[in-house]
Design a protein around this motif. Structure first.
Motif, mmCIF file in Angstrom:
data_model
loop_
_atom_site.group_PDB
_atom_site.id
_atom_site.type_symbol
_atom_site.label_atom_id
_atom_site.label_comp_id
_atom_site.label_asym_id
_atom_site.label_seq_id
_atom_site.Cartn_x
_atom_site.Cartn_y
_atom_site.Cartn_z
ATOM 1 N N PHE A 1 0.840 -1.193 0.000
ATOM 2 C CA PHE A 1 0.000 0.000 0.000
ATOM 3 C C PHE A 1 0.879 1.247 0.000
ATOM 4 C CE2 PHE A 1 0.563 -1.143 4.455
ATOM 5 C CZ PHE A 1 0.845 0.073 5.081
ATOM 6 N N SER A 2 0.288 2.361 -0.424
ATOM 7 C CA SER A 2 1.059 3.604 -0.475
ATOM 8 C C SER A 2 0.982 4.324 0.872
ATOM 9 C CB SER A 2 0.553 4.513 -1.597
ATOM 10 O OG SER A 2 -0.755 4.944 -1.318
ATOM 11 N N LEU A 3 2.054 5.042 1.173
ATOM 12 C CA LEU A 3 2.173 5.801 2.412
ATOM 13 C C LEU A 3 2.912 7.089 2.071
ATOM 14 C CD1 LEU A 3 2.127 5.797 5.664
ATOM 15 C CD2 LEU A 3 4.445 4.894 5.458
ATOM 16 N N THR A 4 2.376 8.212 2.514
ATOM 17 C CA THR A 4 3.033 9.492 2.306
ATOM 18 C C THR A 4 3.652 9.936 3.618
ATOM 19 O OG1 THR A 4 1.472 10.097 0.563
ATOM 20 C CG2 THR A 4 2.723 11.894 1.572
ATOM 21 N N LEU A 5 4.961 10.184 3.597
ATOM 22 C CA LEU A 5 5.686 10.669 4.766
ATOM 23 C C LEU A 5 5.876 12.172 4.628
ATOM 24 C CD1 LEU A 5 8.454 7.922 4.860
ATOM 25 C CD2 LEU A 5 6.422 8.054 6.312
ATOM 26 N N GLU A 6 5.636 12.894 5.726
ATOM 27 C CA GLU A 6 5.772 14.350 5.711
ATOM 28 C C GLU A 6 6.938 14.772 6.608
ATOM 29 O OE1 GLU A 6 3.372 18.360 7.065
ATOM 30 O OE2 GLU A 6 2.307 16.449 7.043
ATOM 31 N N PHE A 7 7.892 15.478 5.992
ATOM 32 C CA PHE A 7 9.064 15.974 6.705
ATOM 33 C C PHE A 7 8.998 17.491 6.805
ATOM 34 C CE2 PHE A 7 10.452 11.882 5.144
ATOM 35 C CZ PHE A 7 11.222 11.386 6.180
ATOM 36 N N ALA A 8 9.237 18.014 8.014
ATOM 37 C CA ALA A 8 9.327 19.457 8.188
ATOM 38 C C ALA A 8 10.497 19.958 7.352
ATOM 39 C CB ALA A 8 9.541 19.799 9.663
ATOM 40 N N GLU A 9 10.346 21.090 6.735
ATOM 41 C CA GLU A 9 11.404 21.731 5.949
ATOM 42 C C GLU A 9 11.745 21.013 4.648
ATOM 43 O OE1 GLU A 9 12.532 24.721 7.005
ATOM 44 O OE2 GLU A 9 11.380 24.536 8.844
ATOM 45 N N ARG A 10 11.282 19.773 4.449
ATOM 46 C CA ARG A 10 11.670 19.034 3.237
ATOM 47 C C ARG A 10 10.479 18.634 2.375
ATOM 48 N NH1 ARG A 10 15.975 17.585 6.619
ATOM 49 N NH2 ARG A 10 18.003 17.572 5.591
ATOM 50 N N GLY A 11 9.296 18.617 2.927
ATOM 51 C CA GLY A 11 8.123 18.260 2.147
ATOM 52 C C GLY A 11 7.703 16.814 2.330
ATOM 53 N N GLU A 12 7.079 16.275 1.304
ATOM 54 C CA GLU A 12 6.480 14.940 1.376
ATOM 55 C C GLU A 12 7.080 14.011 0.340
ATOM 56 O OE1 GLU A 12 2.305 15.589 0.732
ATOM 57 O OE2 GLU A 12 2.012 16.343 2.765
ATOM 58 N N ILE A 13 6.981 12.722 0.652
ATOM 59 C CA ILE A 13 7.380 11.690 -0.304
ATOM 60 C C ILE A 13 6.435 10.510 -0.142
ATOM 61 C CG2 ILE A 13 9.089 10.718 1.285
ATOM 62 C CD1 ILE A 13 10.718 9.955 -1.287
ATOM 63 N N GLU A 14 6.005 9.951 -1.261
ATOM 64 C CA GLU A 14 5.161 8.757 -1.245
ATOM 65 C C GLU A 14 6.034 7.527 -1.415
ATOM 66 O OE1 GLU A 14 1.739 6.757 -3.969
ATOM 67 O OE2 GLU A 14 1.419 8.860 -3.384
ATOM 68 N N VAL A 15 5.803 6.534 -0.554
ATOM 69 C CA VAL A 15 6.550 5.284 -0.608
ATOM 70 C C VAL A 15 5.561 4.129 -0.695
ATOM 71 C CG1 VAL A 15 8.470 6.261 0.711
ATOM 72 C CG2 VAL A 15 6.675 5.005 1.913
ATOM 73 N N GLU A 16 6.066 2.975 -1.094
ATOM 74 C CA GLU A 16 5.250 1.758 -1.123
ATOM 75 C C GLU A 16 5.653 0.887 0.065
ATOM 76 O OE1 GLU A 16 5.939 -1.392 -4.162
ATOM 77 O OE2 GLU A 16 3.807 -1.051 -4.603
ATOM 78 N N VAL A 17 4.663 0.524 0.858
ATOM 79 C CA VAL A 17 4.887 -0.282 2.053
ATOM 80 C C VAL A 17 4.538 -1.732 1.740
ATOM 81 C CG1 VAL A 17 4.208 -0.630 4.458
ATOM 82 C CG2 VAL A 17 4.351 1.691 3.527
ATOM 83 N N TRP A 18 5.449 -2.637 2.076
ATOM 84 C CA TRP A 18 5.216 -4.061 1.883
ATOM 85 C C TRP A 18 4.719 -4.648 3.196
ATOM 86 C CZ3 TRP A 18 10.140 -6.158 -1.027
ATOM 87 C CH2 TRP A 18 10.287 -5.452 -2.227
ATOM 88 N N VAL A 19 3.679 -5.446 3.136
ATOM 89 C CA VAL A 19 3.159 -6.114 4.332
ATOM 90 C C VAL A 19 3.903 -7.432 4.476
ATOM 91 C CG1 VAL A 19 1.135 -6.994 5.532
ATOM 92 C CG2 VAL A 19 0.912 -4.995 4.016
ATOM 93 N N GLN A 20 4.664 -7.542 5.575
ATOM 94 C CA GLN A 20 5.512 -8.712 5.828
ATOM 95 C C GLN A 20 5.431 -9.080 7.308
ATOM 96 O OE1 GLN A 20 9.123 -6.606 4.214
ATOM 97 N NE2 GLN A 20 9.417 -8.577 3.192
ATOM 98 N N SER A 21 5.773 -10.308 7.617
ATOM 99 C CA SER A 21 5.877 -10.692 9.026
ATOM 100 C C SER A 21 6.955 -9.818 9.666
ATOM 101 C CB SER A 21 6.253 -12.171 9.156
ATOM 102 O OG SER A 21 7.590 -12.378 8.736
#
Length: 159
Positions: A126-146
């Motif tokens: 699934f997609s996840l957007t991380l928000e960083f102060a001073e740097r903005g946002e980036i969308e990453v793909e999260v893998w569901v794993q044990s």
């Protein structure tokens, strides 16, 4: 023709190893192997983990996250206190320059996904957007794993 076959075979041996890890860059911030642990049916929350390294001279500050997989995501820190697990929400996770901030199941920082849209099943992404102060946002793909598999894959990514 034997040379072409040899090259194709060599490429085939390299590609599966690179498929085990995934990473992203936002300016000088490197995000490695985002993963989440499965959520059993009926459990409305799960945890996600990312490794963050700042390759520049200024720290990065993770201040939020969002995903279509859940209604709310909070930054959390988990500690053990006299044998009792304590989890608390934090407003920010600061990553000093040159330091690898690892997130793993069982201790430390993680992302809590509340009110999941559907249970997270092993093997899904699934997609996840991380928000960083001073740097903005980036969308990453999260893998569901044990927990064990995700931790091993993330650790292997850094070696």
């Amino acid at each position: 023709m034997p040379l072409l076959a040899s090259l194709l075979l060599a490429a085939g041996l390299v590609f599966p190893a690179t498929a085990l890890a995934h990473d992203y860059r936002l300016d000088d911030v490197h995000i490695a192997h985002p993963f989440a642990t499965p959520a059993p049916p009926g459990v409305p929350h799960a945890a996600a983990y990312v490794d963050i390294r700042v390759e520049g001279g200024e720290p990065a500050v993770l201040v939020g996250a969002r995903s279509p997989a859940s209604e709310t995501i909070e930054l959390h820190d988990m500690t053990m206190d006299d044998g009792v697990m304590r989890m608390r929400r934090v407003e920010r996770i600061e990553v000093p320059a040159g330091i690898l901030q690892t997130m793993r199941p069982g201790a430390g920082y993680h992302l809590m996904l509340f009110d999941l849209v559907a249970p997270l099943r092993e093997g899904e992404r699934f997609s996840l957007t991380l928000e960083f102060a001073e740097r903005g946002e980036i969308e990453v793909e999260v893998w569901v794993q044990s927990a064990g598999e995700g931790s091993r894959d993330a650790d292997d990514h850094h070696h």
